[in-house]
Enzyme design. Structure first.
Site, PDB file in Angstrom:
ATOM      1  N   MET A  30       0.842  -1.199   0.000  1.00  0.00           N
ATOM      2  CA  MET A  30       0.000   0.000   0.000  1.00  0.00           C
ATOM      3  C   MET A  30       0.879   1.251   0.000  1.00  0.00           C
ATOM      4  SD  MET A  30      -3.403  -0.965   2.056  1.00  0.00           S
ATOM      5  CE  MET A  30      -2.759  -0.747   3.679  1.00  0.00           C
ATOM      6  N   GLY A  31       2.158   1.075  -0.356  1.00  0.00           N
ATOM      7  CA  GLY A  31       3.047   2.240  -0.472  1.00  0.00           C
ATOM      8  C   GLY A  31       3.595   2.699   0.859  1.00  0.00           C
ATOM      9  N   ALA A  32       4.132   3.946   0.884  1.00  0.00           N
ATOM     10  CA  ALA A  32       4.907   4.455   2.021  1.00  0.00           C
ATOM     11  C   ALA A  32       5.960   3.392   2.354  1.00  0.00           C
ATOM     12  CB  ALA A  32       4.020   4.794   3.218  1.00  0.00           C
ATOM     13  N   LEU A  33       6.719   3.049   1.343  1.00  0.00           N
ATOM     14  CA  LEU A  33       7.600   1.874   1.413  1.00  0.00           C
ATOM     15  C   LEU A  33       8.787   2.082   2.343  1.00  0.00           C
ATOM     16  CD1 LEU A  33       7.551   0.880  -2.376  1.00  0.00           C
ATOM     17  CD2 LEU A  33       6.085   0.065  -0.521  1.00  0.00           C
ATOM     18  N   GLY A  36      11.116  -3.000   5.302  1.00  0.00           N
ATOM     19  CA  GLY A  36      10.309  -4.229   5.457  1.00  0.00           C
ATOM     20  C   GLY A  36       9.806  -4.665   4.085  1.00  0.00           C
ATOM     21  N   HIS A  37       9.273  -3.710   3.327  1.00  0.00           N
ATOM     22  CA  HIS A  37       8.808  -4.021   1.962  1.00  0.00           C
ATOM     23  C   HIS A  37       9.989  -4.455   1.083  1.00  0.00           C
ATOM     24  CE1 HIS A  37       5.708  -0.852   3.145  1.00  0.00           C
ATOM     25  NE2 HIS A  37       4.957  -1.894   2.876  1.00  0.00           N
ATOM     26  N   LYS A 150       4.734  -9.902   9.398  1.00  0.00           N
ATOM     27  CA  LYS A 150       4.249  -8.748  10.181  1.00  0.00           C
ATOM     28  C   LYS A 150       2.718  -8.775  10.204  1.00  0.00           C
ATOM     29  CE  LYS A 150       3.983  -4.166  11.260  1.00  0.00           C
ATOM     30  NZ  LYS A 150       2.740  -3.816  10.681  1.00  0.00           N
ATOM     31  N   GLN A 154      -2.994 -12.053   7.805  1.00  0.00           N
ATOM     32  CA  GLN A 154      -3.205 -11.764   6.377  1.00  0.00           C
ATOM     33  C   GLN A 154      -2.495 -12.817   5.510  1.00  0.00           C
ATOM     34  OE1 GLN A 154      -2.951  -7.732   4.410  1.00  0.00           O
ATOM     35  NE2 GLN A 154      -0.882  -8.433   4.011  1.00  0.00           N
TER      36      GLN A 154
HETATM   37  P1  AMP Z   1       1.520  -2.940   3.440  1.00  0.00           P
HETATM   38  O1  AMP Z   1       2.083  -1.936   2.497  1.00  0.00           O
HETATM   39  O2  AMP Z   1       1.509  -2.518   4.863  1.00  0.00           O
HETATM   40  O3  AMP Z   1       0.196  -3.501   2.961  1.00  0.00           O
HETATM   41  O4  AMP Z   1       2.526  -4.177   3.403  1.00  0.00           O
HETATM   42  C1  AMP Z   1       2.829  -4.825   2.200  1.00  0.00           C
HETATM   43  C2  AMP Z   1       3.559  -6.101   2.508  1.00  0.00           C
HETATM   44  O5  AMP Z   1       4.758  -5.807   3.204  1.00  0.00           O
HETATM   45  C3  AMP Z   1       2.744  -7.051   3.402  1.00  0.00           C
HETATM   46  O6  AMP Z   1       2.944  -8.384   2.963  1.00  0.00           O
HETATM   47  C4  AMP Z   1       3.350  -6.819   4.758  1.00  0.00           C
HETATM   48  O7  AMP Z   1       3.224  -7.920   5.628  1.00  0.00           O
HETATM   49  C5  AMP Z   1       4.797  -6.595   4.373  1.00  0.00           C
HETATM   50  N1  AMP Z   1       5.496  -5.877   5.441  1.00  0.00           N
HETATM   51  C6  AMP Z   1       5.147  -4.672   5.977  1.00  0.00           C
HETATM   52  N2  AMP Z   1       5.981  -4.353   6.988  1.00  0.00           N
HETATM   53  C7  AMP Z   1       6.858  -5.389   7.087  1.00  0.00           C
HETATM   54  C8  AMP Z   1       7.958  -5.662   7.949  1.00  0.00           C
HETATM   55  N3  AMP Z   1       8.314  -4.826   8.931  1.00  0.00           N
HETATM   56  N4  AMP Z   1       8.644  -6.829   7.771  1.00  0.00           N
HETATM   57  C9  AMP Z   1       8.283  -7.698   6.795  1.00  0.00           C
HETATM   58  N5  AMP Z   1       7.249  -7.490   5.950  1.00  0.00           N
HETATM   59  C10 AMP Z   1       6.548  -6.354   6.104  1.00  0.00           C
END
Ligand code: AMP
Length: 281
Positions: A30-33, A36-37, A150, A154
């Site tokens: 969902m961005g704001a990368l 972790g991403h 994380k 999901q």
């Molecule tokens: P989001 O942009 O929050 O929807 O996350 C996109 C993907 O990145 C999802 O599969 C999250 O679980 C993964 N993600 C977000 N934060 C982390 C993190 N700190 N460590 C590992 N994966 C992450």
């Protein structure tokens, strides 16, 4: 790096890649990368030929309109970061590209995991996640897709989705990336003050404490001590602390016949909802 907000353009790009026998890895975001991403992007790059990252703040998975509105967005910075990590393609659709007017999330039965914890506290959330991931998987047809632990619940929902929708993609879970103080990296951390970010190392410390005490203390004792530790600190408004079977997400009430057990925390800090989890055994 190939960048498009059009489904048709992405499909054409991927058709060429597949015709050249390239395997496709997919990272949905969902961005704001953040890093972790990027760990997911790196793993995809190691295991597949072409890595596609989507950036889409999916409206149907937000049960709270103000949470959707406040979700951080910074496309330029995101694209620069993906470029730095040599991601091959970025898909940045508008809501209109992904949904017809007035379209609602599909209703899924994920076998009960969708009504617990994140599903219970965010009604409809996993229907929204399932709906968008189903659309993205059908468009991209990735060989492998990478999701972070994380968002552990999901990850299980998406593995179930692939089964229900008969999608051939292999869904891979990746380890949680953390800041130096243990705070799980998250786009939502951007909304915290520096002071709060520092103090939020406490969340992971509590998970580690639960892991260390898992064989020593009874489950009610662990629950009681963690609830007390949070209620003693006004910065934190604990939504839930749960110890569950990591496959069914059902709460564990006793330590007999246990397999994989994980502890989960959802907590509000300065109006930001944070989640984290850790394996206990
Ligand atoms: P989001 O942009 O929050 O929807 O996350 C996109 C993907 O990145 C999802 O599969 C999250 O679980 C993964 N993600 C977000 N934060 C982390 C993190 N700190 N460590 C590992 N994966 C992450």
């Amino acid at each position: 790096m190939f960048i498009t907000s059009s489904k048709a353009e992405l499909k054409a790009y991927l058709t060429t890649q597949k015709n050249n026998e390239k395997t496709i890895g997919f990272v949905a975001t969902m961005g704001a990368l953040h890093n972790g991403h990027m760990a997911l992007v790196e793993q995809s790059k190691e295991e597949t030929d072409i890595t596609v990252c989507s950036i889409f703040v999916n409206p149907t998975q937000f049960n709270n309109p103000s949470d959707l509105e406040k979700y951080p967005r910074n496309l330029k910075k995101d694209i620069d970061l993906l470029d730095l990590h040599h991601c091959d393609a970025v898909f940045t659709p508008s809501p209109e590209e992904m949904y017809t007017q007035g379209e609602k999330a599909k209703e899924y039965d994920f076998g009960g995991i969708e009504i617990l914890m994140e599903g219970k506290f965010r009604p409809g959330h996993f229907n929204g996640v399932g709906t968008i991931i189903n659309k993205l998987f059908r468009l991209i047809e990735p060989d492998k897709a990478y999701f972070g632990k994380k968002d552990y619940q999901q990850l299980l929902v998406i593995q179930k989705l692939a089964e229900i929708e008969n999608l051939p993609t292999e869904v891979i879970g990746c380890e949680i990336q953390r800041e130096k103080n243990g705070l799980a990296m998250s786009s939502r951390n951007e909304r915290l003050s520096e002071e709060a970010k520092e103090k939020c190392g406490f969340i992971y410390q509590q998970l580690l404490w639960a892991r260390d005490q898992f064989t020593e203390l009874s489950l009610p004792e662990i629950h009681e001590k963690i609830n007390k530790a949070f209620s003693d600190r006004p910065l934190f408004d604990l939504e839930y602390f749960a110890i569950v079977d990591a496959d069914s997400m059902q709460p564990i009430t006793e330590k007999i016949n246990i397999n994989h057990v994980r502890a989960f925390i959802a907590v509000h800090v300065e109006g930001v909802r944070l989640i984290d989890n850790e394996a206990l055994n």
